[in-house]
Design an enzyme around this catalytic site. Sequence first.
Site, mmCIF file in Angstrom:
data_model
loop_
_atom_site.group_PDB
_atom_site.id
_atom_site.type_symbol
_atom_site.label_atom_id
_atom_site.label_comp_id
_atom_site.label_asym_id
_atom_site.label_seq_id
_atom_site.Cartn_x
_atom_site.Cartn_y
_atom_site.Cartn_z
ATOM 1 N N GLY A 118 -52.711 38.939 23.883
ATOM 2 C CA GLY A 118 -52.214 40.400 23.040
ATOM 3 C C GLY A 118 -51.457 40.137 22.026
ATOM 4 O O GLY A 118 -51.062 41.437 21.349
ATOM 5 N N GLU A 172 -55.148 42.309 17.576
ATOM 6 C CA GLU A 172 -55.980 43.503 17.774
ATOM 7 C C GLU A 172 -57.049 43.168 18.755
ATOM 8 O O GLU A 172 -57.340 41.924 18.712
ATOM 9 C CB GLU A 172 -56.092 44.292 16.577
ATOM 10 C CG GLU A 172 -55.273 44.801 15.677
ATOM 11 C CD GLU A 172 -54.376 45.887 16.066
ATOM 12 O OE1 GLU A 172 -54.939 46.523 17.107
ATOM 13 O OE2 GLU A 172 -53.335 46.047 15.842
ATOM 14 N N ASP A 211 -53.466 44.037 7.446
ATOM 15 C CA ASP A 211 -52.331 44.563 8.089
ATOM 16 C C ASP A 211 -51.347 44.085 7.336
ATOM 17 O O ASP A 211 -50.180 44.862 6.998
ATOM 18 C CB ASP A 211 -52.222 44.286 9.654
ATOM 19 C CG ASP A 211 -51.113 44.868 10.249
ATOM 20 O OD1 ASP A 211 -50.944 46.124 10.380
ATOM 21 O OD2 ASP A 211 -50.117 43.990 10.674
ATOM 22 N N LYS A 256 -47.817 52.637 10.543
ATOM 23 C CA LYS A 256 -47.862 52.265 9.184
ATOM 24 C C LYS A 256 -48.767 53.134 8.260
ATOM 25 O O LYS A 256 -48.771 53.095 6.870
ATOM 26 C CB LYS A 256 -48.338 50.719 9.001
ATOM 27 C CG LYS A 256 -47.173 49.920 9.589
ATOM 28 C CD LYS A 256 -47.619 48.637 9.308
ATOM 29 C CE LYS A 256 -48.795 47.890 10.171
ATOM 30 N NZ LYS A 256 -48.394 47.841 11.331
ATOM 31 N N LYS A 280 -47.867 46.140 4.930
ATOM 32 C CA LYS A 280 -46.577 45.620 4.961
ATOM 33 C C LYS A 280 -45.797 45.431 3.622
ATOM 34 O O LYS A 280 -45.028 45.982 3.499
ATOM 35 C CB LYS A 280 -46.305 44.515 6.136
ATOM 36 C CG LYS A 280 -46.710 45.130 7.497
ATOM 37 C CD LYS A 280 -46.814 43.831 8.486
ATOM 38 C CE LYS A 280 -47.267 44.428 9.831
ATOM 39 N NZ LYS A 280 -46.996 43.285 10.861
ATOM 40 N N THR A 317 -47.932 55.442 17.647
ATOM 41 C CA THR A 317 -49.386 54.992 17.746
ATOM 42 C C THR A 317 -49.666 54.381 16.453
ATOM 43 O O THR A 317 -48.890 54.239 15.581
ATOM 44 C CB THR A 317 -50.181 56.527 17.987
ATOM 45 O OG1 THR A 317 -50.101 57.188 16.691
ATOM 46 C CG2 THR A 317 -49.765 57.054 19.190
ATOM 47 N N GLU A 367 -38.521 51.681 9.865
ATOM 48 C CA GLU A 367 -38.092 50.184 9.970
ATOM 49 C C GLU A 367 -39.102 49.142 10.588
ATOM 50 O O GLU A 367 -39.480 48.155 10.330
ATOM 51 C CB GLU A 367 -36.794 50.116 10.533
ATOM 52 C CG GLU A 367 -36.202 48.507 10.927
ATOM 53 C CD GLU A 367 -35.617 48.055 9.340
ATOM 54 O OE1 GLU A 367 -36.362 47.230 8.754
ATOM 55 O OE2 GLU A 367 -34.714 48.418 8.838
#
Length: 818
Positions: free
Chosen positions: A666, A669, A680, A581, A684, A557, A608
């Site tokens: 898709g 978001e 986002d 994350k 990362k 999730t 990962e």
Amino acid sequence: MKVLKFGGSSVGHPDRIRGIVEILKGYYATGDHFTVVFSAFGGVTDQLIEMSELAEQGDDRYGQLFDAFSERHQTAITTLLGETALYRETSQQMRRSHEVLKNLLYGIFLVREASPRTMDYVLSFGERSSAYIISQALQQAGVPTEFLDARRIIKTDKTFGNAKVNFEKSYQKIKQHYVEHPKVQVVTGFIASAKGGLTTTLGRGGSDYTASLLAAGLKASAIEIWTDVNGVLTADPRRVKKAFTIPTMTYAEAMEMSHFGAKVIYPPTLMPALQQRIPLYIKNTFAPEFEGTKVSEDSNPEGAAVRGISSINNVALCTVSGTGMFGVPGIAARIFGALAQAGINIILITQGSSEHAISFAVQPAVAEDARLAVEAAFAFEIERGVVNTVKVERELCVVAIIGENMRYQPGISGRLFRALGQNGINAVAIAQGSSELNVSVVIAKEDETKALNALHESFFLSDHKTLHLFIVGVGLIGGTLLQQIQKQNEYLRERRGMEVKVVGLANSKKMLFDAEGIDLADWKDQLRQADTAIDLAVFVGRMRDLNLSNSIFVDNTADKKIATFYEHILDESISISTPNKIATSSGYLQYQRLKRIAEKRGVQFRYETNVGAGLPVISTLRDLIDSGDRITKIEGVLSGSLSYIFNTFDGSRPFAAVVREAKEKGFTEPDPRIDLSGKDVARKILILARETGVALDAEQVTIDSFLPQEASEAADVSAFFTVLEERAAYFEQLLQQAQQEEKVLRMIATLEGEIATIGIQAVGRDNPFFTLSGSDNMIVFTTDRYSVRPLVVRGPGAGAEVTAAGVFAEIIQIGTLS
């Protein structure tokens, strides 16, 4: 001559007895000389004890149990013998015998007492009834038999309940009887007699002991113990599903296995066989063709180091400690002398080389008596404060690995403790004798099954491992992962010796558990029909309570609440694999804490897929650092959705149309602003920075937003697209400026030193990001070793298939390392 013994489970009902008759007819037809010993029908001994206890309490319900007992035996006679003369003879004899039992029980009812002497007589009716009925059934089947009441040939003292055998006298009577009676003797197990003809019993495993005594007296060629399992197994099959039969073992190994709870063989059984060097075979009544286990004096130094794993599932550990014990002779003698005087049996002893403490394990029921006995023996030292009061720890068990060949192979203990440590099992105490026949470890009782499975896997299935998965999130990524596991499991079993079992599943509404593994062919229906509503705390608690070896929690999730449980999960020695994350991009101190807990507990915390989905980004970065390379710069297109948008935005369509298409496919978001804002991507690059050792927090990442302010602040998604359409010229201008310089637009995250930035860049043909297409991600590592030509990792950075595959690969890696 062979001596055969059949236990209660083998004679549980008439159909099973018919199977035994066929086995014995086969022996007789081949000309084998044999005698056979029988236990009471399955459950009868417990029934006799219960009816005696009721009678002693003055409860007339004992009569109902007696009627059921009598009826069961009469039914067996009718079923086995039919309407024959032998049937009438057997039925009459059984009624006479049971009338005696009925009167005996009535006597107990009247006097309200069932002494050990009386109980031995009551219990004798179980074996006497079964052996007599089966001897008659064998006669009818054509095997010439005689019923032999073992009280005639086995003589003991008057220790009722666990009588001591007079071997010399018993062996004489056994030899004499068999010389005078050439027919096949059908013998009652468990019972014997003392002086004056008083009935006695031989204690736990008494019927096996009877068979061994007969074999020793007759100098038999073999003893065969027929039971309901395929011999002695490597572990308790009720706890270790992959346990298998041990083909051969020595008397010493069998003794150790029996001491540590193996129910197939009892220690007294082995002594007469050992003294006469008579091999003993454990065979399965229900699979007579199976060879079973041979127990003998033969030892093979080249054989497996560990023969079996066993346990005692409930012990208390008492520890005597204090400065007054150091270097003082006779301390151990005083401790164990006090325990001996109190009649307390010791299961295990361990003492450190410092002589500061001695620990011993006992049955929990006598732990308090043991404490009082030892404290009384050391009252003077305790009063002076040089010896402490006895510490008693409960809720423990003993797990032992057993094998004569352990002495020949180094590293056995290390392997044992590694298997326990990797599964978060703490050793409370350790004992190993100088003979190295067994290594015993005291652990928490709740960890017994987990320890047995972990050790069995380590010593017997080192080329086979079972991973137990608890998966939260079964949407696009989770559902794809389950499909991949189902499809690949057979390959993993056959080629990698690894089996992946999904034992827990949860979505936003329901949760489902099955310790044996959820059938992945219809997991959706099972989860839909589950009657347990989702509760993350309960899910984690259930995962902990199942306490399965090689457990892995998989969070598919993006839920912040689930990430708050990671610390607790890791602390329970459960590994984690997740594309979520939240945890790794939260506060730096929390990120460090999770890593340290995982390291402390010896489990894996893998993420990962947090960066680059299925691409080997984090693992590549770790390999560079671990091998001594220095990272000078990291650049990356880290968003599959942004990659698709800017690779597709070529001026042929407005920017808003490209974003809308990406949303429909898709790639983004539901609210594309989450992607376009760069937040986002910030998570990362933050994760990559932390992997390099840079202590960054989210607010330290600089995002140069290219979105107009009114687009970012739009009331909803519909209003956001309206702004994009209205500002089409702005996005067109960004594109044209890049095209005029023969460049393309890319949203690039950069880490240089301790500075992390994100923003739109126009890159030319000499830049590795120029050739990106589709939704690919690309990460460029510039290092001391890769300074002229940076190391590039490129590939699909989004999508359920590649993300699920990345999680699956991590699961396999965790299994390989654990």
